[in-house]
Write a protein that holds these residues in place. Structure first.
Motif, mmCIF file in Angstrom:
data_model
loop_
_atom_site.group_PDB
_atom_site.id
_atom_site.type_symbol
_atom_site.label_atom_id
_atom_site.label_comp_id
_atom_site.label_asym_id
_atom_site.label_seq_id
_atom_site.Cartn_x
_atom_site.Cartn_y
_atom_site.Cartn_z
ATOM 1 N N ASP A 64 0.831 -1.102 0.029
ATOM 2 C CA ASP A 64 -0.027 0.008 0.044
ATOM 3 C C ASP A 64 0.874 1.198 0.209
ATOM 4 O O ASP A 64 1.725 1.272 0.871
ATOM 5 C CB ASP A 64 -0.898 -0.129 1.344
ATOM 6 N N PRO A 65 1.006 2.094 -1.092
ATOM 7 C CA PRO A 65 1.672 3.491 -1.302
ATOM 8 C C PRO A 65 1.510 4.145 0.048
ATOM 9 O O PRO A 65 2.168 4.902 0.675
ATOM 10 C CB PRO A 65 1.196 3.968 -2.291
ATOM 11 N N ARG B 8 -1.445 -4.974 1.715
ATOM 12 C CA ARG B 8 -1.433 -5.383 0.365
ATOM 13 C C ARG B 8 -2.561 -4.786 -0.249
ATOM 14 O O ARG B 8 -3.700 -5.427 0.109
ATOM 15 C CB ARG B 8 -0.946 -6.781 0.244
ATOM 16 N N VAL B 9 -2.413 -4.026 -1.246
ATOM 17 C CA VAL B 9 -3.721 -3.574 -2.111
ATOM 18 C C VAL B 9 -3.026 -3.985 -3.640
ATOM 19 O O VAL B 9 -2.079 -4.244 -4.117
ATOM 20 C CB VAL B 9 -3.616 -2.034 -1.904
#
Length: 321
Positions: A193-194, A200-201
């Motif tokens: 995830d930024p 986690r995306v």
């Protein structure tokens, strides 16, 4: 040109169809009843030959192969399209032909009578380059990069032959169909995830993103128009003209569009028969393009064997095509 109708009776016998349509959204689940005993692959052979004929002629001319039956010593060329392409490439080609087969063979959203005058395989530049080199360096086998742009384009014609709507297809093959595999196709790979936090995306670089950012009239429509001009400019004069009006950069004539997404693969060992991995009740929020949308899931048994059986059989007894 593509002139072969889909083998509808065989498809109805061997594939169990579960369609649903809700307004401008459609979903179709196709389940292969039994592993292919040769019936399905042989029934599909003429359709696949018709779909690949234009590219076969174009690529063989580039390679330097004379397909006339009186040419050479009768042993046949060592390198042919599409037979000499690797399995990974064949699976991609299978999905693209499947898009045409479904469009012509099944009622989809809008219940339109689609016309598929020709497939776009001629524009698969890496396959062209690979076969040209393979004929001269047979030891240099490699994987190929897929064709860019829409996998498939079909047309809806009015009584005068003008195009009043088109369908653009995206087809994806996965060896085993499960929710994770389909999510990766549609939403992109899992990434960190930024925003941080260790989650986690999905990257967002999947089919939904491709459809949402595609031009209203994609380059595949121009490619199809060029092929119509080459093969039958008189028979398709109204279609060619209407496509030109939609393709101009300044003040184009809007052309309604239907988006088609096909995900095909083998059933997982734990899959319940009627499980759907794509949305089936209505247009999902991830799709924002605003066109009519048709989703199709094709669940096969020993699908890779079926693909090889089809592609190994093409032109096996017809050296002049």
């Amino acid at each position: 040109m593509h002139t072969c109708a889909p083998p509808v009776e065989t498809l109805e016998e061997l594939l169990e169809a579960h369609p649903s349509i809700n307004g401008n959204f459609g979903h179709l689940l196709l389940l292969q009843k039994d592993a292919d005993d040769g019936t399905l692959s042989q029934a599909l052979r003429p359709y696949f030959e018709s779909a690949h004929l234009d590219a076969r002629q174009a690529f063989h001319a580039d390679i330097g192969i004379d397909l006339h039956p009186d040419a050479g010593d009768g042993d046949g060329p060592a390198v042919t399209y599409p037979g000499c392409l690797p399995l990974t490439t064949r699976k991609g080609l299978f999905g693209e032909v499947l898009a045409g087969l479904v469009t012509e063979g099944y009622p989809l959203v809008g219940e339109h009578e689609w016309c598929v005058p020709i497939f776009l395989f001629r524009y698969h530049e890496d396959a062209r380059n690979y076969l040209f080199s393979l004929a001269r360096r047979p030891e240099r086998r490699r994987q190929t990069v897929g064709r860019l742009g829409s996998d498939f384009i079909g047309l809806l014609l009015d009584e005068n032959g003008a195009v009043i709507r088109f369908i653009a297809g995206e087809a994806k093959w996965r060896k085993t169909l499960n929710q994770s595999a389909v999510d990766t196709v549609m939403l992109g790979d899992l990434i960190d995830d930024p925003a941080g936090g260790g989650a986690r995306v999905r990257s967002g670089k999947g089919v939904w993103n491709d459809l949402n950012n595609d031009p209203p009239v994609p380059i595949g429509v121009r490619q199809l128009q060029r092929l119509l001009q080459e093969y039958d400019p008189d028979g398709y004069d109204a279609a060619i003209l209407s496509l030109e009006r939609a393709l101009v950069v300044r003040e184009p004539v809007p052309l309604p569009r239907t988006d088609l997404v096909i995900v095909a693969g083998n059933a997982s060992a734990t899959r319940d028969t009627l499980t759907c991995f794509l949305p089936f009740e209505g247009t999902p929020p991830e799709y924002t393009a605003g066109h009519d949308l048709q989703l199709v899931e094709v669940v096969l048994k020993k699908g890779e064997a079926l693909i090889d059986a089809i592609y190994d059989s093409l032109w096996s007894e017809n050296a002049d095509a």
